[in-house]
Design an enzyme around this catalytic site. Structure first.
Site, PDB file in Angstrom:
ATOM      1  N   GLU A 192     -11.324  -9.041   2.983  1.00  0.00           N
ATOM      2  CA  GLU A 192     -10.043  -8.723   3.622  1.00  0.00           C
ATOM      3  C   GLU A 192     -10.334  -8.545   5.108  1.00  0.00           C
ATOM      4  OE1 GLU A 192      -7.392  -5.974   1.732  1.00  0.00           O
ATOM      5  OE2 GLU A 192      -6.470  -5.439   3.639  1.00  0.00           O
TER       6      GLU A 192
ATOM      7  N   HIS B 170       0.947   6.184   1.933  1.00  0.00           N
ATOM      8  CA  HIS B 170       1.688   7.119   2.790  1.00  0.00           C
ATOM      9  C   HIS B 170       2.935   7.691   2.138  1.00  0.00           C
ATOM     10  CE1 HIS B 170      -1.354   6.766   5.687  1.00  0.00           C
ATOM     11  NE2 HIS B 170      -1.265   5.446   5.660  1.00  0.00           N
TER      12      HIS B 170
ATOM     13  N   HIS C  84      -5.595   3.730  -1.720  1.00  0.00           N
ATOM     14  CA  HIS C  84      -6.921   4.128  -1.232  1.00  0.00           C
ATOM     15  C   HIS C  84      -7.175   5.572  -1.643  1.00  0.00           C
ATOM     16  CE1 HIS C  84      -9.669   4.545   2.608  1.00  0.00           C
ATOM     17  NE2 HIS C  84     -10.302   4.859   1.490  1.00  0.00           N
TER      18      HIS C  84
ATOM     19  N   GLU D 195      -8.709   0.719  -3.277  1.00  0.00           N
ATOM     20  CA  GLU D 195      -9.552   0.795  -2.072  1.00  0.00           C
ATOM     21  C   GLU D 195     -10.418   2.033  -2.150  1.00  0.00           C
ATOM     22  OE1 GLU D 195      -7.315   0.905   1.493  1.00  0.00           O
ATOM     23  OE2 GLU D 195      -6.414  -1.042   1.168  1.00  0.00           O
TER      24      GLU D 195
ATOM     25  N   ARG E  74      -6.760  12.930   0.959  1.00  0.00           N
ATOM     26  CA  ARG E  74      -5.681  13.347   1.854  1.00  0.00           C
ATOM     27  C   ARG E  74      -4.327  12.752   1.463  1.00  0.00           C
ATOM     28  NH1 ARG E  74      -7.329  10.156   7.343  1.00  0.00           N
ATOM     29  NH2 ARG E  74      -9.282  11.226   6.948  1.00  0.00           N
TER      30      ARG E  74
ATOM     31  N   ASN F 167       0.853  -1.191   0.000  1.00  0.00           N
ATOM     32  CA  ASN F 167       0.000   0.000   0.000  1.00  0.00           C
ATOM     33  C   ASN F 167       0.893   1.246   0.000  1.00  0.00           C
ATOM     34  OD1 ASN F 167      -1.411   2.276   1.108  1.00  0.00           O
ATOM     35  ND2 ASN F 167      -3.077   0.900   1.688  1.00  0.00           N
TER      36      ASN F 167
ATOM     37  N   ARG G 270      -9.191   8.361  -0.979  1.00  0.00           N
ATOM     38  CA  ARG G 270     -10.163   8.777   0.036  1.00  0.00           C
ATOM     39  C   ARG G 270     -11.003   9.927  -0.497  1.00  0.00           C
ATOM     40  NH1 ARG G 270      -8.861   6.680   5.512  1.00  0.00           N
ATOM     41  NH2 ARG G 270     -10.622   7.944   6.176  1.00  0.00           N
TER      42      ARG G 270
ATOM     43  N   HIS H 142      -3.814  -4.370   7.681  1.00  0.00           N
ATOM     44  CA  HIS H 142      -3.925  -3.171   8.503  1.00  0.00           C
ATOM     45  C   HIS H 142      -3.028  -3.281   9.732  1.00  0.00           C
ATOM     46  CE1 HIS H 142      -5.314   0.580  10.189  1.00  0.00           C
ATOM     47  NE2 HIS H 142      -5.904   0.807   9.028  1.00  0.00           N
TER      48      HIS H 142
ATOM     49  N   THR I  48      -8.352   3.796   8.514  1.00  0.00           N
ATOM     50  CA  THR I  48      -9.583   3.007   8.462  1.00  0.00           C
ATOM     51  C   THR I  48      -9.711   2.219   9.767  1.00  0.00           C
ATOM     52  OG1 THR I  48      -9.142   2.818   6.115  1.00  0.00           O
ATOM     53  CG2 THR I  48     -10.905   1.450   6.984  1.00  0.00           C
TER      54      THR I  48
END
Ligand code: PXP
Length: 248
Positions: free
Chosen positions: A153, A12, A45, A72, A51, A9, A47, A196, A103
């Protein structure tokens, strides 16, 4: 045992970029390095508040990736339209709250079964593998199965938080729940993924569950990349997963 896929992922990397509003570090470059380091897929993801990952990032990922993109998104009309335009390999439906830092929980599928069944149908028809991000809870798994999801998931956040806070009994109980619910979901014919909050310290037991086919890991890897570099950080996660899978 089956190969355990690693989805990296890259959200970030975009968080760091957006802290200054410029063009670097580039999430696309991170995705390409992740591929070279042994990632089987890339997760991002988009969002509602943009962000971290942007619409342009998704467009770029669809162009450059040679591994599957796991997109996502929240179950909103806006996101559905974006997914239908890009048709990524997989779409993972996640709950989203504006005020949350990440999340926090799984999707309440059981509460919204009808709406979600209608929501995912066009995505499936468009050829996307639909995954639902849920807590390791029998009721949610059964509901995900009923609405026609192919993949679930399982949210590993509670397990990882308990580990980080030294609540070892709670950690072991969460792990047991994840183990049982992976087997239960698999018995219904669902493909099982998990993710996660996973780190080098927490990944092994989850990687060893035979029913789990994919782990999606991001925040820890991007943090570790500061010290090791992105490719070595991912390669080490890959090594730990493979080791756990092999039973050593
Ligand atoms: N899987 C899902 C569905 C997520 O929403 C996230 C976080 O965006 C992850 C996996 C990765 O979590 P982390 O960044 O904590 O490794």
């Amino acid at each position: 045992m089956t190969h355990l896929r690693l989805g990296v992922n890259i959200d970030h990397v975009a968080t760091v970029r957006n802290a200054r509003g410029g063009a670097y570090p580039d999430p696309l470059r991170a995705a390409q390095l992740a591929e070279e380091a042994g990632a089987d897929g890339i997760t991002a993801h988009l969002r509602e508040d943009r962000r971290h990952i942007s619409d342009a990032d998704i467009e770029g990922l669809m162009e450059v990736l040679t591994v599957p993109l796991n997109f996502e998104m929240a179950a909103t009309d806006e996101m559905q339209a974006i997914a239908l335009r890009h048709r990524p390999h997989a779409v993972c439906i996640v709950p989203e709250k504006r005020e949350e830092r990440t999340t926090e929980g799984g999707l309440e599928v059981a509460r919204e079964e009808n709406r979600l069944a209608h929501f995912i149908a066009p995505l499936r028809d468009a050829g996307c593998r639909v995954s639902i991000f849920i807590a390791a809870d029998r009721k949610q798994i059964e509901a995900a199965h009923r609405i026609g999801a192919e993949v679930i998931e399982l949210h590993t956040g509670a397990y990882c938080d308990a580990h980080a806070e030294g609540r070892l009994d709670a950690r072991d109980a969460e792990l047991e729940r994840l183990r049982e619910m992976s087997a239960f979901a698999h018995s219904l014919g669902l493909e099982v993924h998990a993710g996660h909050g996973l780190t080098y310290d927490t990944v092994r037991p989850v990687a060893a569950f035979p029913e789990v086919r994919e782990l999606n890991i991001g925040h820890f890897l991007v943090g570790e990349a500061i010290f090791l570099g992105l490719k070595p950080a991912i390669a080490e996660m890959r090594r730990l997963m493979d080791e756990a899978r092999a039973g050593s």
